[in-house]
Structure formats: structure tokens, C-alpha cells
Design an enzyme around this catalytic site. Structure first.
Site, mmCIF file in Angstrom:
data_model
loop_
_atom_site.group_PDB
_atom_site.id
_atom_site.type_symbol
_atom_site.label_atom_id
_atom_site.label_comp_id
_atom_site.label_asym_id
_atom_site.label_seq_id
_atom_site.Cartn_x
_atom_site.Cartn_y
_atom_site.Cartn_z
ATOM 1 N N ASP A 1 0.891 -1.238 -0.003
ATOM 2 C CA ASP A 1 -0.005 0.111 0.018
ATOM 3 C C ASP A 1 0.871 1.278 0.059
ATOM 4 O O ASP A 1 1.861 1.320 0.455
ATOM 5 C CB ASP A 1 -0.907 0.034 1.128
ATOM 6 C CG ASP A 1 -2.089 1.094 1.090
ATOM 7 O OD1 ASP A 1 -2.377 1.386 -0.042
ATOM 8 O OD2 ASP A 1 -2.577 1.218 2.137
ATOM 9 N N ASN B 1 -10.253 -2.540 -6.812
ATOM 10 C CA ASN B 1 -9.763 -1.890 -7.828
ATOM 11 C C ASN B 1 -10.258 -1.506 -9.276
ATOM 12 O O ASN B 1 -9.980 -0.411 -9.903
ATOM 13 C CB ASN B 1 -8.075 -2.341 -7.896
ATOM 14 C CG ASN B 1 -7.431 -1.988 -6.478
ATOM 15 O OD1 ASN B 1 -6.426 -2.770 -6.277
ATOM 16 N ND2 ASN B 1 -7.754 -0.921 -5.740
#
Length: 251
Positions: free
Chosen positions: A19, A67
Site C-alpha cells: 500500500d 480496484n
């Protein structure tokens, strides 16, 4: 090497939520895609370090089913990055086998073809297995496993076969239908970027994994950061429901 790491107690399976790529780029006044490109360089470094340390499985959360909701331009850039990164010789140079988990049917055909080609090309490598979670979410995986079991049972009923209702759904049956059935559960889960959540990643598999969170954005995550995570792992006592005394007696 950071002092104190026991090379005899290296986690065999490390899973990472990579991340912070986009935020890293934005803070530098760059496009988010610039951060994803930098993140690929980190993958190369961390893969080499995992092989050097003796890790046997490295699973990387690359692109979640959620996503797909990102801007189309970013998704397209990420798919292009997947294609270019699979050209990397890091697999052969480090004797790494490549595997992928996720809902691959949603990926562009050229990406699917390249994934299959890379898996076949690296199939005999045995120093470590790198697993890329692509178009993946844990809830999707668990739902898909249940769907496959239901289809198998329906087929048996249709053919007049006996169905063992009592053992129809067990932990072992579900595990065998997971995308990850070919590898052990993670010993250590690392998340970079400062967020303190799992984000729908390997929820079934991390039931007894040790969790490690750090503020470092993925592009800046170094070999030393990985070693710190491993050192933290080694300082913990993994009891799996047992008492401390039982753990000590079983050593």
C-alpha cells in the site's frame, strides 16, 4: 542484516499488502502511475531479499476486485504495468516460480495470456514461489469456493450418487477449493502505507498469521524494513490456542 534475526526461524510464507504507491507519487507531485512503477522496483528488491533469506512463498496483493472501480486510465496503466513487469528476468535470475490467484477472467486477454506464459516458463524454479493476487478479493474467493462445492454436489445428486451431508462442508473441504490450496497459509502478513486494516485479503488464510503494519509507503519499503518485520515476527510466541506452558513443552 539487522542484528538479532534468527536465520533458522524465517517465516516460510510472507504475504504483503503493498500500500501507498499512489500517495507516495502524489506527495512528490507526480501521477499515481508513477508510484505504481516505483512499486515494481520494490517488488524486485524484496523478492531478491526473500530468496536470500530463505522465504519459500511470497504473496503480493497487486490488484483487488475493488480496484476495478478506480479511474479507467489508472486501471489501464496498471494492466500495462503487469504486462511489462512479467517480462522481468527476476524470476529466472532468482530461481523463482510464478503463480497467480484471483478472478482472472476479468483481465484483458493479453494479460491472461502473459500470466499463463510466465507460469509455464517458471514452473521448474524452486527457490521460492511468488504468488500475485490479481483481480482478487477474499470474499470473492470464499464465495467461489462455496459455488464450486455446490456445483460438485449438484452433479453427484444428478448422477444419483450418495452425498455425505455430514462432511459436505468442512474446513478441509473449503481449503482445498481455495485459490491458495497449493501453498501453506501465511506465517506473516505485512501491510505498508500506514493503514491498519486487511482490505479483503486472504481472510480465510490469515486466521493465525502474525500481522505487521508500518507507515512506510511501498516504494520506500527496503530490505531492512522487511528484516524488521521478520524480527518482530520472531519475537512473538505463536500459540495457536495453546497455553504458553504447552508451547514451551512442545519445543
Amino acid at each position: 542484516m539487522i542484528n538479532g534475526i534468527d536465520m533458522k526461524r524465517i517465516p516460510q510464507h510472507i504475504a504483503i499488502i503493498m500500500d501507498g504507491n499512489g500517495r507516495w507519487a502524489v506527495e512528490k507531485g507526480k501521477e499515481r502511475s508513477f508510484g505504481h512503477q516505483a512499486g515494481v522496483e520494490t517488488v524486485r528488491r524484496i523478492t531478491s531479499e526473500c530468496v536470500r533469506l530463505g522465504v519459500k512463498y511470497l504473496t503480493l496483493y497487486t490488484f483487488s476486485t475493488e480496484n476495478w472501480n478506480r479511474p479507467a486510465t489508472e486501471v489501464q496503466a496498471l494492466m500495462g504495468l503487469v504486462l511489462s513487469s512479467l517480462e522481468d528476468e527476476i524470476f529466472m535470475k532468482n530461481n523463482v516460480r510464478f503463480q497467480v490467484i484471483g478472478d482472472l477472467k476479468r483481465l484483458p486477454q493479453e494479460v491472461q495470456d502473459k500470466l499463463q506464459e510466465t507460469m509455464a516458463h517458471t514452473a521448474k524454479n524452486d527457490a521460492m514461489t511468488m504468488v500475485v493476487a490479481l483481480s482478487y478479493s477474499s470474499r470473492w474467493e470464499i464465495t467461489e469456493a462455496c459455488r464450486q462445492i455446490a456445483l460438485e454436489v449438484a452433479g453427484k445428486v444428478k448422477n444419483g450418487e450418495q452425498v455425505d451431508i455430514e462432511n459436505l462442508i468442512t474446513e478441509d473441504v473449503l481449503s482445498k477449493h481455495m485459490n491458495t490450496s497449493f501453498m501453506p497459509d501465511p506465517d506473516l502478513l505485512i501491510r505498508t502505507g500506514g493503514e491498519l486494516r486487511i482490505s479483503n485479503y486472504l481472510l480465510w488464510q490469515i486466521a493465525y498469521s502474525e500481522l505487521y503494519f508500518c507507515d512506510t509507503y511501498w516504494p520506500d519499503f527496503s530490505e531492512e524494513d522487511l528484516q524488521r518485520a521478520i524480527l518482530s515476527f520472531q519475537k512473538r510466541q505463536r500459540r495457536f490456542g495453546k497455553t504458553e506452558q504447552q508451547v514451551e513443552e512442545n519445543k
